[in-house]
Design a protein around this motif. Structure first.
Motif, PDB file in Angstrom:
ATOM      1  N   THR A  56     -21.035  25.555 -78.242  1.00  0.00           N
ATOM      2  CA  THR A  56     -20.440  26.673 -77.663  1.00  0.00           C
ATOM      3  C   THR A  56     -21.137  27.563 -76.550  1.00  0.00           C
ATOM      4  OG1 THR A  56     -19.323  26.914 -79.797  1.00  0.00           O
ATOM      5  CG2 THR A  56     -18.933  28.806 -78.252  1.00  0.00           C
ATOM      6  N   ASP A 175     -13.463  24.109 -76.515  1.00  0.00           N
ATOM      7  CA  ASP A 175     -14.161  23.866 -77.620  1.00  0.00           C
ATOM      8  C   ASP A 175     -13.541  23.554 -79.002  1.00  0.00           C
ATOM      9  OD1 ASP A 175     -16.710  24.258 -79.015  1.00  0.00           O
ATOM     10  OD2 ASP A 175     -16.741  26.326 -78.763  1.00  0.00           O
ATOM     11  N   GLU A 176     -14.170  22.924 -79.899  1.00  0.00           N
ATOM     12  CA  GLU A 176     -13.659  22.514 -81.210  1.00  0.00           C
ATOM     13  C   GLU A 176     -12.760  21.431 -80.926  1.00  0.00           C
ATOM     14  OE1 GLU A 176     -15.215  23.527 -83.906  1.00  0.00           O
ATOM     15  OE2 GLU A 176     -16.019  25.465 -83.467  1.00  0.00           O
TER      16      GLU A 176
HETATM   17 MG   LIG Z   1     -19.044  26.201 -81.696  1.00  0.00          MG
END
Ligand SMILES: [Mg+2]
Ligand SMILES: Nc1ncnc2c1ncn2[C@@H]1O[C@H](COP(=O)(O)OP(=O)(O)O)[C@@H](O)[C@H]1O
Length: 398
Positions: A56, A175-176
């Motif tokens: 991140t 992200d993710e």
């Molecule tokens: Mg992360």
């Protein structure tokens, strides 16, 4: 020492005081974005790694780079309980309205707004304001088939054309990514495939747990041509040491070599843990030299902190059986483990574990590094499980 001046930054997505060991990744990301700004193609990036390795944080830096290059940026985080169209729609709307607001009228932007309106109707996004504040009619027949694998590529092509007509690059940061469904992942790959074919200025920069690669399914061969999958992992001793030493040095505080070695031993170089240990050591130490004794004093506190936050958040979302499954893995060691060995530990036939294993994968707790193998997505999770619960085999009558 005074906590007020503590430079360390333990916590998900928090920018570290010294970002070490990632120059290569960041240079490549910067090159990709700069090339896109010049109208040239480079592969998009999807950073793959366990929890707490700094994915991140890297995406945050990529966002800054993209903004410096005057790109239009959409930064998004997927969740297991939110579908991809609802996630991306507000960002696309904002970018399109931004592009629309520039001096002259662009037919491509108008067309794209209409395609977007079709899209949100077809995927049944119900945010009223999203649809009505656009001030355009849907473009019938574009991005409205109801099949995401058709509609998302059409939408991306239309926003790509809109951006191109304005001389802008769109950078989508996701992200993710492992939380996208297989269908969504495939739609995204198809969309980027179209974008590249038509040489449109959209760059995708993603990150996720290793299990995302398995989710690419049939779109995998496309994905491999379109994306690079750099692995983000633990830091080596030199980088781990600089991550700790440099921020302290700026305040005339030093770490003894034996303290650094001890921290490296305990953390295995995982960035999240490095921040935690350094943070607590700073608070515990008298200073201005932090030594091995300070590390020893800090360790129980660090472990309590980690158990209550980093490890605990995910553990609490598991069923008792899922917990036992993971605990059996821990019993076998840090892993990866053969499915058969886990089944033996739990004293059940392998085939009975299938549903539990898939649900743990969906929840992002484990992944399969190679066929028949199972590994934790959280570093040092085996040690946590041993602290948190006792091992027992599955009880079939449950
Ligand atoms: Mg992360
Ligand atoms: N290269 C690095 N050097 C030092 N610390 C780092 C580095 N990358 C990340 N961190 C620290 O690690 C922690 C986890 O980072 P994060 O980006 O949330 O990881 P992830 O997204 O992979 O789970 C944060 O506290 C961050 O400050």
């Amino acid at each position: 020492m005074n906590e007020v001046h503590n430079p360390y930054a333990p916590g998900a997505g928090i920018q570290p005081p010294e970002l070490t060991g990632r120059d290569n990744f960041l240079e490549r990301a910067e090159t990709t974005i700069k090339r896109a700004v010049q109208g040239m193609f480079s592969k998009s990036f999807i950073a793959v790694g366990l929890r707490g390795v700094g994915k991140t944080v890297l995406l945050n830096r990529v966002r800054d780079i993209a903004k410096e290059q005057n790109c239009k940026v959409a930064m998004l985080e997927a969740h297991d309980d939110k579908d991809f169209p609802s996630l991306i729609a507000p960002a696309i709307r904002r970018i399109l309205l931004d592009l629309d607001r520039m001096e002259t009228i662009s037919e491509h932007v108008k067309l794209s707004l209409r395609a977007f309106r079709s899209f949100i109707r077809s995927v049944k996004i119900t945010y009223k304001d999203l649809e009505f504040s656009l001030g355009v009619d849907p473009e019938i027949g574009v991005a409205d088939s109801g099949d995401l694998e058709v509609d998302l590529p059409e939408l991306f092509v239309s926003i790509g054309k809109a951006a191109k007509s304005r001389g802008k690059v769109i950078v989508i940061i996701l992200d993710e990514l492992q939380y996208l469904s297989e269908k969504e992942m495939s739609a995204l790959v198809m969309a980027m495939h179209k974008v590249v074919q038509e040489q449109l200025p959209i760059v995708l920069m993603g990150a996720g747990l290793p299990l995302l690669v398995g989710k690419m399914g049939e779109s995998k061969s496309y994905a491999e041509r379109l994306f690079e999958f750099p692995k983000i992992g633990a830091l080596d001793y030199t980088d781990a040491s600089s991550a700790i030493v440099e921020p302290a040095r700026r305040q005339n505080v030093n770490f003894h070599e034996t303290a650094l070695m001890k921290i490296f031993d305990l953390t295995e170089g995982y960035p999240y843990f490095l921040q935690e240990w350094a943070y607590v050591c700073w608070n515990v130490a008298i200073g201005p030299i932090i030594d091995e004794g300070d590390v020893e004093k800090s360790t129980p506190r660090v472990i309590t902190r980690l158990d209550e936050s980093f490890f605990r958040v995910r553990f609490d979302r598991l069923t008792p059986r899922e917990k036992q499954y993971l605990r059996a893995m821990a019993e076998l060691g840090s892993g990866p483990h053969r499915s058969g060995d886990i089944a033996d530990k739990l004293k059940v036939p392998s085939n009975k574990l299938g549903p539990c294993r898939s649900s743990l994968i969906t929840k992002g707790m484990i992944f399969s590094p190679s066929y028949g193998d199972t590994a934790f997505t959280v570093p040092l999770f085996d040690q946590y499980l041993k602290r948190a619960m006792v091992f027992s085999p599955w009880n079939d009558s449950e």
